[in-house]
Motif scaffolding. Structure first.
Motif, PDB file in Angstrom:
ATOM      1  N   SER A   1      61.781   4.509 -36.907  1.00  0.00           N
ATOM      2  CA  SER A   1      61.256   5.646 -37.661  1.00  0.00           C
ATOM      3  C   SER A   1      60.876   6.761 -36.708  1.00  0.00           C
ATOM      4  CB  SER A   1      60.034   5.225 -38.501  1.00  0.00           C
ATOM      5  OG  SER A   1      59.532   6.334 -39.217  1.00  0.00           O
ATOM      6  N   ARG A   2      61.793   7.687 -36.494  1.00  0.00           N
ATOM      7  CA  ARG A   2      61.510   8.790 -35.585  1.00  0.00           C
ATOM      8  C   ARG A   2      60.395   9.691 -36.123  1.00  0.00           C
ATOM      9  NH1 ARG A   2      65.531   9.114 -31.743  1.00  0.00           N
ATOM     10  NH2 ARG A   2      63.944  10.242 -30.581  1.00  0.00           N
ATOM     11  N   SER A   3      60.190   9.673 -37.458  1.00  0.00           N
ATOM     12  CA  SER A   3      59.152  10.524 -38.037  1.00  0.00           C
ATOM     13  C   SER A   3      57.756  10.083 -37.619  1.00  0.00           C
ATOM     14  CB  SER A   3      59.247  10.519 -39.568  1.00  0.00           C
ATOM     15  OG  SER A   3      58.961   9.232 -40.087  1.00  0.00           O
ATOM     16  N   LYS A   4      57.637   8.847 -37.137  1.00  0.00           N
ATOM     17  CA  LYS A   4      56.332   8.339 -36.715  1.00  0.00           C
ATOM     18  C   LYS A   4      56.103   8.485 -35.213  1.00  0.00           C
ATOM     19  CE  LYS A   4      55.107   5.271 -40.480  1.00  0.00           C
ATOM     20  NZ  LYS A   4      54.495   3.972 -40.835  1.00  0.00           N
ATOM     21  N   ARG A   5      56.998   9.178 -34.544  1.00  0.00           N
ATOM     22  CA  ARG A   5      56.784   9.450 -33.114  1.00  0.00           C
ATOM     23  C   ARG A   5      55.514  10.268 -32.951  1.00  0.00           C
ATOM     24  NH1 ARG A   5      61.313  13.003 -30.393  1.00  0.00           N
ATOM     25  NH2 ARG A   5      62.529  11.084 -30.618  1.00  0.00           N
ATOM     26  N   SER A   6      54.670   9.868 -32.019  1.00  0.00           N
ATOM     27  CA  SER A   6      53.392  10.551 -31.839  1.00  0.00           C
ATOM     28  C   SER A   6      53.424  11.464 -30.617  1.00  0.00           C
ATOM     29  CB  SER A   6      52.250   9.533 -31.719  1.00  0.00           C
ATOM     30  OG  SER A   6      52.410   8.731 -30.565  1.00  0.00           O
ATOM     31  N   LYS A   7      52.412  12.305 -30.533  1.00  0.00           N
ATOM     32  CA  LYS A   7      52.318  13.278 -29.458  1.00  0.00           C
ATOM     33  C   LYS A   7      51.723  12.633 -28.204  1.00  0.00           C
ATOM     34  CE  LYS A   7      52.062  17.399 -32.376  1.00  0.00           C
ATOM     35  NZ  LYS A   7      52.769  16.792 -33.491  1.00  0.00           N
ATOM     36  N   LYS A   8      51.944  13.288 -27.055  1.00  0.00           N
ATOM     37  CA  LYS A   8      51.506  12.759 -25.764  1.00  0.00           C
ATOM     38  C   LYS A   8      50.461  13.666 -25.132  1.00  0.00           C
ATOM     39  CE  LYS A   8      56.327  11.363 -24.854  1.00  0.00           C
ATOM     40  NZ  LYS A   8      57.459  11.508 -23.903  1.00  0.00           N
ATOM     41  N   GLY A   9      49.484  13.044 -24.476  1.00  0.00           N
ATOM     42  CA  GLY A   9      48.562  13.785 -23.625  1.00  0.00           C
ATOM     43  C   GLY A   9      47.376  14.387 -24.360  1.00  0.00           C
ATOM     44  N   ARG A  10      46.477  14.971 -23.574  1.00  0.00           N
ATOM     45  CA  ARG A  10      45.408  15.781 -24.138  1.00  0.00           C
ATOM     46  C   ARG A  10      46.035  17.055 -24.688  1.00  0.00           C
ATOM     47  NH1 ARG A  10      40.477  15.232 -25.645  1.00  0.00           N
ATOM     48  NH2 ARG A  10      39.807  17.149 -24.614  1.00  0.00           N
ATOM     49  N   LEU A  11      45.661  17.442 -25.908  1.00  0.00           N
ATOM     50  CA  LEU A  11      46.395  18.481 -26.617  1.00  0.00           C
ATOM     51  C   LEU A  11      45.581  19.761 -26.786  1.00  0.00           C
ATOM     52  CD1 LEU A  11      47.916  16.213 -29.413  1.00  0.00           C
ATOM     53  CD2 LEU A  11      48.993  16.927 -27.259  1.00  0.00           C
ATOM     54  N   ALA A  12      46.306  20.823 -27.058  1.00  0.00           N
ATOM     55  CA  ALA A  12      45.708  22.119 -27.388  1.00  0.00           C
ATOM     56  C   ALA A  12      46.565  22.772 -28.467  1.00  0.00           C
ATOM     57  CB  ALA A  12      45.628  23.012 -26.158  1.00  0.00           C
TER      58      ALA A  12
END
Length: 465
Positions: A405-416
């Motif tokens: 499920s590519r739609s469930k790929r999450s983001k990486k790192g501390r975000l802004a």
């Protein structure tokens, strides 16, 4: 027995969270997680975090909370981090050593962008941000989804008014909240109905008024209004043979200069009510009472019923043609459609009546279950995911990327969250911030202290009210 009155934050979590402090790598110090709506038909109108913080995060954890939680969790078959929670009291007086950043409430953010981020501020409590996921995500996804849905509906109505009405001045009263009885709990009403008030000023959910005062600085200003309105019981109590008297009583009791009265008129035969009672027997009184009669259908296909009701009212009371070329009933008579309203039916009704030559100004809408209850976390695919961990002084990006499920790929790192050169909102890594970029994620809560306390009026202004 357990005596909690639902104010024990340690028990406001999923069961499996209680074992997670043992599952992180050795040397774990800081854990950073973020919240986003991954997909959906609506832009996000962010709302509800302040209410959650005020209600649940400002009171300290106590030994009584720990004792109760240990009793419940161990009996439930899970390990309990008593030493960790006791250390929280010892080092921080029971206040949470966490930092929550978020976009300002009322911000409109495209889906798939970060709207909230949480990290611990004391390395001993690396396990705490994810422990709070259950409560924090729920506190955000529900009111934000209702606010987003409501905002979407507001834009549908606004577009119709711009096309077919001389003014959009009445827009804040064009979608009335009837959702209190259909919601799953009083807190659901408080949060959901309040979220609708980010966009509109009409509600029959008095719980929302209490919530606005309790959480959003509306203790001196009234955030929403309602009008005297009939229900089927007050009309049918007169009996079918005295339907005319029931309606006349409404005019006598509540009519007057500037007053609005809503009367459900399909307990028996809507067409008879319009043609022979409102449009004949009581016509003179409707025309001369000085206020506005709002007739409410409550059954049938909404688009067909509203169109035919307008056509019959036009025959009985006449219309004028506005500057946009659409027909408008006299100011003393209008319709409200509160049955079967959702974003899809709303657009269909408005298109149907405009195709028949009627202005959207003739109709107000009410929304109940479709507003407060027919939403889930999946409506906008809300999620809170860990995106970075510091181990032995080194920050490491972490993420999920399931092959199924590519739609469930999450983001990486501390975000802004920033505005790019095209003035579009964009999520980036905090490390990639430039001096020219403003991080729209602001500190809202740090180490037990609420740093932002917005009023509902301020939040409304952010939506372009």
């Amino acid at each position: 027995m357990y005596t909690s009155n639902f104010n024990n934050l340690i028990l406001n979590s999923d069961s499996y969270k209680t074992s997670h402090w043992l599952q992180y790598p050795p040397g774990s110090e800081y854990m950073s997680s973020y919240v986003e709506a991954r997909s959906g038909d609506y832009d996000v109108v962010f709302f509800g975090l302040q209410a959650f913080i005020k209600e649940y995060l400002q009171a300290p954890i106590t030994t009584a909370h720990i004792d109760e939680a240990e009793l419940v969790i161990k009996a439930h078959g899970l390990p309990f981090n008593r030493a960790g929670w006791e250390r929280l009291i010892e080092k921080h007086d029971g206040l949470l050593p966490i930092r929550i950043q978020a976009v300002p409430e009322g911000s409109i953010v495209p889906v798939s962008n970060v709207v909230c981020q949480i990290v611990n501020t004391d390395p001993e409590f690396y396990w705490l941000p994810s422990y709070l996921e259950t409560a924090l995500l729920r506190a955000i996804w529900y009111p934000s989804t209702v606010a987003s849905l409501s905002y979407y509906c507001k834009n549908i109505i606004k577009s119709a008014l711009k096309k077919s009405a001389d003014s959009i001045e009445g827009l804040p009263f064009k979608l009335h909240d009837f959702g209190a009885r259909g919601a799953s709990s009083m807190e659901t009403v408080a949060l959901g109905s309040l979220a609708n008030l980010v966009n509109f000023s009409g509600t029959d959910s008095m719980t929302a008024l209490v919530a606005a005062s309790r959480w959003y600085g509306m203790d001196k200003d009234m955030p929403a209004f309602s009008i005297p309105a009939a229900e089927h019981s007050t009309m049918t109590a007169w009996g079918r043979e005295r339907e005319t008297q029931a309606y006349e009583n409404m005019l006598d009791q509540f009519g007057g200069q500037g007053n609005l009265i809503a009367v459900v008129s399909d307990s028996y035969d809507l067409w008879n009510a319009i043609d022979n009672i409102w449009g004949d027997a009581l016509k003179d009184k409707v025309e001369t009472m000085g206020g506005t009669l709002v007739i409410r259908p409550d059954s049938g296909d909404p688009a067909k019923v509203v169109r035919e009701a307008l056509e019959r009212l036009a025959i009985k009371f006449g219309t004028t043609t506005n500057n946009k070329g659409y027909k408008v009933l006299p100011d003393y008579v209008r319709l409200i459609q509160g049955d079967g309203i959702n974003p899809q039916s709303l657009g269909k009704i408005l298109n149907t009546i405009m195709e028949a030559g009627f202005s959207a100004d003739n109709v107000t809408f009410g929304m109940g279950g479709g507003l407060l209850q027919q939403v889930t976390r999946d409506t906008m695919s809300w999620a809170m995911k860990a995106s970075a961990i510091q181990i032995d002084g080194v920050w490491i990006d972490i993420f999920k990327d399931p092959i199924t499920s590519r739609s469930k790929r999450s983001k990486k790192g501390r975000l802004a969250l920033i505005k790019d050169n095209n003035d579009q909102l964009k999520t980036i890594k905090e490390d990639d911030l430039l001096d020219s970029n403003e991080n729209l994620l602001q500190d809202v809560f740090v180490n037990g202290q609420l740093l932002v306390d917005d009023s509902l009026l301020t939040i409304r202004e952010r939506t372009g009210w």
